[in-house]
Scaffold this motif. Structure first.
Motif, PDB file in Angstrom:
ATOM      1  N   CYS A  71       0.914  -1.256  -0.094  1.00 41.31           N
ATOM      2  CA  CYS A  71      -0.142  -0.098   0.043  1.00 41.31           C
ATOM      3  C   CYS A  71       1.046   1.218  -0.043  1.00 41.31           C
ATOM      4  CB  CYS A  71      -1.098  -0.010   1.305  1.00 41.31           C
ATOM      5  SG  CYS A  71      -0.409   0.088   2.836  1.00 41.31           S
ATOM      6  N   ILE A  72       0.105   2.054  -0.377  1.00 40.50           N
ATOM      7  CA  ILE A  72       1.034   3.532  -0.367  1.00 40.50           C
ATOM      8  C   ILE A  72       0.117   4.400   0.733  1.00 40.50           C
ATOM      9  CG2 ILE A  72       1.317   5.711  -1.546  1.00 40.50           C
ATOM     10  CD1 ILE A  72       3.118   3.458  -2.627  1.00 40.50           C
ATOM     11  N   VAL A  73       1.058   5.149   1.748  1.00 38.87           N
ATOM     12  CA  VAL A  73       0.443   5.877   2.617  1.00 38.87           C
ATOM     13  C   VAL A  73       1.136   7.150   2.832  1.00 38.87           C
ATOM     14  CG1 VAL A  73       0.057   3.920   4.010  1.00 38.87           C
ATOM     15  CG2 VAL A  73       2.292   5.116   4.488  1.00 38.87           C
ATOM     16  N   LEU A  74       0.381   7.889   3.056  1.00 37.90           N
ATOM     17  CA  LEU A  74       0.714   9.511   3.401  1.00 37.90           C
ATOM     18  C   LEU A  74       1.005   9.769   4.806  1.00 37.90           C
ATOM     19  CD1 LEU A  74       0.773  11.988   1.572  1.00 37.90           C
ATOM     20  CD2 LEU A  74      -1.724  12.410   2.192  1.00 37.90           C
ATOM     21  N   LYS A  75       2.002  10.017   5.328  1.00 30.82           N
ATOM     22  CA  LYS A  75       2.532  10.003   6.552  1.00 30.82           C
ATOM     23  C   LYS A  75       2.386  11.540   6.974  1.00 30.82           C
ATOM     24  CE  LYS A  75       5.872   8.028   8.395  1.00 30.82           C
ATOM     25  NZ  LYS A  75       7.520   7.985   9.008  1.00 30.82           N
ATOM     26  N   LEU A  76       1.752  11.561   8.075  1.00 32.83           N
ATOM     27  CA  LEU A  76       1.389  13.087   8.753  1.00 32.83           C
ATOM     28  C   LEU A  76       2.047  12.942  10.005  1.00 32.83           C
ATOM     29  CD1 LEU A  76      -2.614  12.036   8.393  1.00 32.83           C
ATOM     30  CD2 LEU A  76      -1.261  13.244   6.562  1.00 32.83           C
ATOM     31  N   ARG A  77       2.093  14.638  10.365  1.00 28.80           N
ATOM     32  CA  ARG A  77       2.379  14.960  11.609  1.00 28.80           C
ATOM     33  C   ARG A  77       1.183  15.397  12.147  1.00 28.80           C
ATOM     34  NH1 ARG A  77       6.244  19.288  10.233  1.00 28.80           N
ATOM     35  NH2 ARG A  77       4.837  19.113   8.525  1.00 28.80           N
ATOM     36  N   SER A  78       0.692  14.687  13.559  1.00 31.32           N
ATOM     37  CA  SER A  78      -0.672  15.236  14.079  1.00 31.32           C
ATOM     38  C   SER A  78      -0.528  15.080  15.554  1.00 31.32           C
ATOM     39  CB  SER A  78      -1.778  14.552  13.454  1.00 31.32           C
ATOM     40  OG  SER A  78      -3.051  14.777  14.118  1.00 31.32           O
ATOM     41  N   TYR A  79      -0.225  16.137  16.205  1.00 38.66           N
ATOM     42  CA  TYR A  79      -0.335  16.156  17.442  1.00 38.66           C
ATOM     43  C   TYR A  79      -1.715  15.591  17.996  1.00 38.66           C
ATOM     44  CZ  TYR A  79      -0.167  17.700  22.485  1.00 38.66           C
ATOM     45  OH  TYR A  79      -0.264  17.785  23.747  1.00 38.66           O
ATOM     46  N   ASP A  80      -2.725  16.141  17.349  1.00 36.25           N
ATOM     47  CA  ASP A  80      -4.246  15.479  17.522  1.00 36.25           C
ATOM     48  C   ASP A  80      -4.353  13.947  17.531  1.00 36.25           C
ATOM     49  OD1 ASP A  80      -4.965  18.158  18.137  1.00 36.25           O
ATOM     50  OD2 ASP A  80      -5.570  18.470  15.992  1.00 36.25           O
ATOM     51  N   ALA A  81      -3.896  13.592  16.433  1.00 33.25           N
ATOM     52  CA  ALA A  81      -3.854  11.947  16.170  1.00 33.25           C
ATOM     53  C   ALA A  81      -3.003  11.262  17.234  1.00 33.25           C
ATOM     54  CB  ALA A  81      -3.528  11.612  14.815  1.00 33.25           C
ATOM     55  N   ASP A  82      -2.053  11.802  17.694  1.00 31.41           N
ATOM     56  CA  ASP A  82      -1.163  11.023  18.636  1.00 31.41           C
ATOM     57  C   ASP A  82      -1.927  11.230  20.076  1.00 31.41           C
ATOM     58  OD1 ASP A  82       0.805  10.719  16.654  1.00 31.41           O
ATOM     59  OD2 ASP A  82       1.988  12.570  17.294  1.00 31.41           O
ATOM     60  N   SER A  83      -2.665  12.284  20.338  1.00 32.03           N
ATOM     61  CA  SER A  83      -3.265  12.513  21.575  1.00 32.03           C
ATOM     62  C   SER A  83      -4.330  11.397  21.773  1.00 32.03           C
ATOM     63  CB  SER A  83      -3.650  14.040  21.794  1.00 32.03           C
ATOM     64  OG  SER A  83      -2.306  14.742  21.718  1.00 32.03           O
ATOM     65  N   LEU A  84      -5.007  11.801  20.588  1.00 36.03           N
ATOM     66  CA  LEU A  84      -6.383  10.777  20.490  1.00 36.03           C
ATOM     67  C   LEU A  84      -5.881   9.316  20.658  1.00 36.03           C
ATOM     68  CD1 LEU A  84      -8.240  12.849  17.672  1.00 36.03           C
ATOM     69  CD2 LEU A  84      -9.131  12.166  20.031  1.00 36.03           C
ATOM     70  N   ASN A  85      -5.095   8.949  20.049  1.00 35.35           N
ATOM     71  CA  ASN A  85      -4.483   7.424  20.168  1.00 35.35           C
ATOM     72  C   ASN A  85      -4.294   7.331  21.549  1.00 35.35           C
ATOM     73  OD1 ASN A  85      -1.613   5.700  20.416  1.00 35.35           O
ATOM     74  ND2 ASN A  85      -3.232   4.632  18.827  1.00 35.35           N
ATOM     75  N   ARG A  86      -3.414   8.000  22.261  1.00 32.66           N
ATOM     76  CA  ARG A  86      -3.110   7.871  23.767  1.00 32.66           C
ATOM     77  C   ARG A  86      -4.505   7.893  24.523  1.00 32.66           C
ATOM     78  NH1 ARG A  86       0.849  11.580  22.350  1.00 32.66           N
ATOM     79  NH2 ARG A  86      -0.245  13.094  23.683  1.00 32.66           N
ATOM     80  N   ALA A  87      -5.436   8.814  24.185  1.00 33.82           N
ATOM     81  CA  ALA A  87      -6.670   8.875  24.935  1.00 33.82           C
ATOM     82  C   ALA A  87      -7.326   7.559  24.742  1.00 33.82           C
ATOM     83  CB  ALA A  87      -7.518  10.102  24.439  1.00 33.82           C
ATOM     84  N   PHE A  88      -7.539   7.021  23.539  1.00 35.35           N
ATOM     85  CA  PHE A  88      -8.215   5.697  23.240  1.00 35.35           C
ATOM     86  C   PHE A  88      -7.398   4.427  24.110  1.00 35.35           C
ATOM     87  CE2 PHE A  88     -10.304   7.712  19.888  1.00 35.35           C
ATOM     88  CZ  PHE A  88     -11.729   7.021  19.837  1.00 35.35           C
ATOM     89  N   ILE A  89      -6.235   4.576  24.083  1.00 37.46           N
ATOM     90  CA  ILE A  89      -5.410   3.716  24.943  1.00 37.46           C
ATOM     91  C   ILE A  89      -5.940   3.773  26.539  1.00 37.46           C
ATOM     92  CG2 ILE A  89      -3.099   2.860  25.593  1.00 37.46           C
ATOM     93  CD1 ILE A  89      -4.016   2.324  22.404  1.00 37.46           C
ATOM     94  N   ALA A  90      -5.677   5.045  26.945  1.00 39.21           N
ATOM     95  CA  ALA A  90      -6.132   5.156  28.187  1.00 39.21           C
ATOM     96  C   ALA A  90      -7.475   4.692  28.631  1.00 39.21           C
ATOM     97  CB  ALA A  90      -5.713   6.652  28.831  1.00 39.21           C
ATOM     98  N   ALA A  91      -8.312   4.895  27.776  1.00 36.43           N
ATOM     99  CA  ALA A  91      -9.797   4.575  27.912  1.00 36.43           C
ATOM    100  C   ALA A  91      -9.927   3.015  27.962  1.00 36.43           C
ATOM    101  CB  ALA A  91     -10.915   5.161  27.041  1.00 36.43           C
ATOM    102  N   GLY A  92      -9.016   2.071  27.590  1.00 35.44           N
ATOM    103  CA  GLY A  92      -9.124   0.720  27.632  1.00 35.44           C
ATOM    104  C   GLY A  92      -8.593   0.101  26.299  1.00 35.44           C
ATOM    105  N   ALA A  93      -8.528   0.788  25.374  1.00 36.85           N
ATOM    106  CA  ALA A  93      -8.133   0.059  24.049  1.00 36.85           C
ATOM    107  C   ALA A  93      -6.605  -0.275  24.104  1.00 36.85           C
ATOM    108  CB  ALA A  93      -8.239   1.158  22.919  1.00 36.85           C
TER     109      ALA A  93
END
Length: 189
Positions: A114-136
């Motif tokens: 696959c071809i992916v567009l890499k992003l810099r995103s403080y928001d995506a990083d923070s949301l990922n951590r929030a989902f992990i903190a919520a149990g994921a």
């Protein structure tokens, strides 16, 4: 779960999501969770399409038309505390954003390429951590904010290699920003 809520409070990112549509219609708490930032603003998506078209890729970037999104969490064996995550999202305002950084070839978990567009995103990083903190529990080794442009393209051919070499300087200098209108939360497919 109290520890998870404390971790989420510590994260307390700059994620701006009160204007974001939070879609949980397909979430059943069946012991898995998938979440993504979806529906980029139309002008941002149009600018991204133009930028990718300008580089004349040797593949069709169909995902831009079909399902442009940034996966935040893919938790096959654990679901999130949906109340904790919706409260986290309610505590923030505006749209989550990302800056287009580069493009890469990834073999993918199914080895189909696959071809992916890499992003810099403080928001995506923070949301990922929030989902992990919520149990994921994230199902991959690490989190890399990205948007897939094309699936099932096969091996990394010389044409793809050449395109990557040409496209990356164009993409890096464009300084393209994306803002996402929704966050979708569902069971894993």
């Amino acid at each position: 779960m109290d520890d998870d809520i404390l971790v989420m409070e510590e994260i307390d990112s700059e994620v701006d999501s009160s204007n974001v549509d939070i879609n949980v219609d397909k979430f059943t708490s069946d012991n898995s969770t998938y979440a993504c930032m979806a529906n980029p603003r139309e002008q941002d998506l149009s600018n991204l399409r133009d930028l990718i078209d300008q580089t004349a890729p040797p593949f069709t970037p169909a995902v831009l038309d079909d399902d442009p999104h940034v996966t935040l969490v893919y938790s096959r064996e654990q679901h999130v505390d949906i109340e904790a995550i919706t409260q986290y999202l309610a505590d923030h305002t505006g749209l989550p954003t990302a800056v287009v950084d580069s493009v890469e070839y990834w073999e993918g978990h199914d080895k189909a390429g696959c071809i992916v567009l890499k992003l810099r995103s403080y928001d995506a990083d923070s949301l990922n951590r929030a989902f992990i903190a919520a149990g994921a529990k994230y199902s991959f080794d690490d989190f890399t904010a990205h948007m897939t442009l094309a699936y099932d393209i096969g091996e990394k051919t010389p044409a793809i290699w050449d395109w990557l070499e040409y496209a990356n300087p164009v993409i890096r200098t464009a300084g393209l920003n994306l803002a996402f209108n929704s966050i979708k939360i569902s069971d894993c497919k």
